[in-house]
Design an enzyme around this catalytic site. Structure first.
Site, PDB file in Angstrom:
ATOM      1  N   THR A  96       0.871  -1.174   0.000  1.00  0.00           N
ATOM      2  CA  THR A  96       0.000   0.000   0.000  1.00  0.00           C
ATOM      3  C   THR A  96       0.905   1.220   0.000  1.00  0.00           C
ATOM      4  OG1 THR A  96      -1.728  -1.150   1.214  1.00  0.00           O
ATOM      5  CG2 THR A  96      -1.802   1.253   1.211  1.00  0.00           C
ATOM      6  N   LYS A 171      -7.165   1.171  -2.931  1.00  0.00           N
ATOM      7  CA  LYS A 171      -6.790   0.718  -1.591  1.00  0.00           C
ATOM      8  C   LYS A 171      -6.932   1.847  -0.573  1.00  0.00           C
ATOM      9  CE  LYS A 171      -5.177  -1.653   1.833  1.00  0.00           C
ATOM     10  NZ  LYS A 171      -3.865  -2.301   1.879  1.00  0.00           N
ATOM     11  N   LYS A 239       0.224   5.081   8.420  1.00  0.00           N
ATOM     12  CA  LYS A 239       0.848   5.355   7.118  1.00  0.00           C
ATOM     13  C   LYS A 239      -0.192   5.448   6.019  1.00  0.00           C
ATOM     14  CE  LYS A 239       2.155   2.039   4.672  1.00  0.00           C
ATOM     15  NZ  LYS A 239       1.613   1.199   3.558  1.00  0.00           N
TER      16      LYS A 239
END
Length: 287
Positions: A96, A171, A239
């Site tokens: 990701t 995502k 993150k």
């Protein structure tokens, strides 16, 4: 397409490698520490002590790393992945990461005669072990179709989302939904407990109605059991949320819920819970 280089053999990468091995793929791995991958070597993976050596004779290179900086180092360093991958081979980043970085890797890979896809996953460690990951792919559609046998070794809900970077955008949208949902689960459980509701009964009552969700099913029981082990660690979720906020800011989008949930997780990070699972959010509410 039988020889696979896999870079990033961690909590998610290990079960993904094992599932590729189970289906007969020859898997070559690189890790900074061989001690951390002895178990997958025992399963049949072939270890290499550099990215160059791992990638140079493989049909496909897959990366599953931690943060965009790691990707930049692996892909763009002299002697790194883009320097080493054979012309005509496939390069798939399943981390990701930033959509703009995915586009950079695609453009540079294309220039070098490589087939590049961004294909991040969702479902967590349990889905990685069961080969039931959701995979969201961006890049050229013909390249996606060529890689379907690999994706099917690791996941079950596999979707082509569009041009390079669109897998990463998908995502990040997924992570935005998780942020709101896990926050709702924790607030609901906090309220129910404060009113004296029997908590196992509450989870049963809510499990099939309009409030049902994957987060309720997975995080709810763990919260009751005080089980804060990571299926998906707070540090990684932070993150992802930061990436999503950065992308939203480019279009002046107001994602107030996401910003609020991020602030709650940043507080948990300050309190030393960075390695815990995201269900640890209940601690923010005093649970």
């Amino acid at each position: 397409m039988k020889k696979i280089a896999f870079i990033g053999v961690g909590r998610m990468g290990k079960p993904m490698v094992r599932n590729l091995l189970k289906l007969g793929f020859e898997v070559h791995i690189y890790s900074r520490s061989i001690m951390k991958v002895y178990d997958v070597i025992a399963n049949g993976a072939k270890y290499h002590n550099s990215v160059n050596d791992c990638v140079k004779n493989c049909d496909v290179a897959i990366t599953m790393l931690g943060i965009p900086k790691d990707l930049e180092e692996v892909y763009f360093a002299t002697g790194g992945l883009l320097d080493s991958a054979p012309v005509g081979s496939y390069v798939i980043d399943m981390t990701t990461s930033s959509p703009s970085l995915a586009k950079m890797i695609y453009d540079e890979g294309k220039r070098r005669g490589l087939h590049v896809l961004d294909a991040p996953v969702t479902g967590g460690e349990n889905a990685a072990k069961k080969a039931t990951l959701s995979i969201m792919a961006g890049g050229d559609e013909e390249d996606y179709k060529a890689c379907l046998p690999l994706f099917r070794a690791m996941g079950t809900n596999i979707n082509y989302m569009g041009e390079a970077g669109m897998g990463q955008h998908t995502k990040l949208a997924n992570q935005i939904m998780i942020a709101g949902t896990i926050s709702g689960v924790c607030e609901a459980m906090t309220y129910a407990r404060s009113k004296g509701i029997d908590m196992p009964r509450f989870l049963r009552a809510a499990s099939t109605g309009g409030a049902s969700s994957r987060q309720l099913d997975t995080a709810g029981p763990k919260i009751l059991d005080r089980d804060f082990t990571p299926g998906f660690a707070i540090k990684h979720f932070i993150k992802d949320m930061l990436l999503a906020i950065d992308e939203a800011n480019k279009d002046a989008l107001n994602l107030d819920v996401l910003v609020t949930v991020l602030s709650h997780y940043k507080k948990l990070e300050e309190d030393g819970f960075n390695e815990n699972g995201i269900q640890t959010l209940i601690k923010y509410y005093g649970g």
